[in-house]
Design a protein around this motif. Structure first.
Motif, mmCIF file in Angstrom:
data_model
loop_
_atom_site.group_PDB
_atom_site.id
_atom_site.type_symbol
_atom_site.label_atom_id
_atom_site.label_comp_id
_atom_site.label_asym_id
_atom_site.label_seq_id
_atom_site.Cartn_x
_atom_site.Cartn_y
_atom_site.Cartn_z
ATOM 1 N N UNK A 258 0.888 -1.163 0.000
ATOM 2 C CA UNK A 258 0.000 0.000 0.000
ATOM 3 C C UNK A 258 0.925 1.212 0.000
ATOM 4 N N UNK A 259 0.751 2.086 -0.982
ATOM 5 C CA UNK A 259 1.678 3.221 -1.098
ATOM 6 C C UNK A 259 1.638 4.096 0.147
ATOM 7 N N UNK A 260 0.423 4.285 0.732
ATOM 8 C CA UNK A 260 0.314 5.196 1.888
ATOM 9 C C UNK A 260 1.030 4.638 3.106
ATOM 10 N N UNK A 261 1.014 3.328 3.262
ATOM 11 C CA UNK A 261 1.569 2.713 4.471
ATOM 12 C C UNK A 261 3.019 2.266 4.269
ATOM 13 N N UNK A 262 3.309 1.665 3.126
ATOM 14 C CA UNK A 262 4.652 1.110 2.876
ATOM 15 C C UNK A 262 5.544 2.113 2.144
ATOM 16 N N UNK A 263 4.954 3.140 1.536
ATOM 17 C CA UNK A 263 5.683 4.177 0.814
ATOM 18 C C UNK A 263 5.343 5.505 1.451
#
Ligand code: FAD
Ligand code: FES
Length: 280
Positions: A258-263
């Motif tokens: 998930x871009x918001x959580x992992x990025x």
């Protein structure tokens, strides 16, 4: 004392109202909003906020200001649709909802003791600017610091005065290039990747931080690898459509991430194969 960021952690889905202090035109389609947080707002370079012009909708926008100035929260925004157009209509004294800061930052701690290379394409300089400000403020922690900036035309260069200021600093190497020059342009012409071969850094002791259109990030990574860097030393910031911003809704899924959580900042070796895909 409770900060706005703490409030957001208590209920990360509840926007906190921030007042607009200043609006500044960067280019024909890009502007910078400075907001006044109700309490000092601390963030790490590379993080983003969800901005909510009331009644319209939310957009993920990277923080583009100085991490050492927690009383002034800065975002640089390109008008592309409804929400960004509503943000563009905000004027000093207006109020906007803010959730954040979210996401993983640029690995500035990990980079200590080595060289730093920043490569920005267009508005990709916005998420990198806090990291460059950090490197300038902690200059003794790093060896060579290289900033390479590309824009479509001279009129598309954002943060012009700041870029000029960086260029005047003897301990920063700054390269600027445009795809297409106008008559007044005396600088380099061509894509930003062509600046990489001549830049002064030691590939095996460098961390690179890259932000721009995905195709630019892929070609930049390719050039850095040609210079001898391994892909785990290259970091990129990825954009995907977002809703919650905190890993609940799945809207920003990017392969297994998930871009918001992992990025949004990823190591290039983790996402290289995903960047060849336009949108999932
Ligand atoms: C972590 C993160 C950081 C971001 N930082 C910035 C920033 O600093 N400045 C900035 O101007 N924009 C940034 N964006 C992109 C920004 O979120 C979108 O441009 C914005 O949400 C578009 O909303 P809209 O309603 O104006 O346009 P929409 O009507 O939603 O979209 C207009 C067009 O933009 C495309 N688009 C919409 N959202 C995104 C997105 N997230 N990524 C790529 N394309 C998109 C759509 O596909 C469409 O073609 C960031 C996105 C993410 C995920
Ligand atoms: S935006 Fe909801 S999971 Fe990332």
């Amino acid at each position: 004392m409770e900060t706005a960021a703490d409030l957001s952690l208590i209920d990360p889905m509840a926007p906190v109202p921030f007042m607009v202090l200043q609006r500044r035109e960067e280019t024909h389609d890009t502007f910078t909003l400075s907001l006044e947080p109700p309490e000092p707002f601390h963030f790490r370079p590379g993080q983003f906020n969800m901005l909510y012009p009331f009644g319209i909708g939310e957009s993920a926008i990277s923080i583009s200001g100085d991490p050492a100035a927690p009383r002034r929260l800065v975002h640089t925004i390109r008008r592309v649709g409804n929400v960004t157009a509503a943000l563009d209509r905000l004027r000093p004294g207006d109020v906007v909802g803010v959730r954040g800061p979210f996401g993983n930052p640029w690995p500035l701690d990990e980079a200590r003791g080595g060289d730093l290379v920043f490569v920005a394409g267009g508005i990709g300089l916005a998420p990198l600017r806090p990291a460059i400000a950090w490197a300038v403020a902690h200059r003794d922690d790093y060896r060579r610091v290289v900033v390479l900036i590309g824009a479509r035309t001279p009129a598309d260069i954002v943060f012009v005065e700041q870029v000029q200021e960086w260029r005047g600093q003897f301990d920063l190497e700054v390269g600027v290039t445009v795809d297409a020059a106008d008559q007044a342009w005396r600088g380099s012409v061509g894509v930003v990747t062509m600046l990489i071969s001549g830049a002064d850094f030691e590939p095996s002791e460098t961390l690179a931080m890259v932000c721009g259109p995905e195709i630019m990030m892929r070609f930049t990574a390719g050039e850095l690898v040609k210079r001898g860097m391994t892909t785990d030393r290259i970091h990129v910031s990825v954009e995907r459509n977002m809703k919650c911003g905190i890993g609940f809704c799945g809207h920003c899924q990017f392969g297994p991430y998930f871009v918001c959580r992992d990025g949004p900042v990823f190591r290039y070796d983790q996402v290289e194969h995903l960047l060849t895909v336009k949108e999932m």
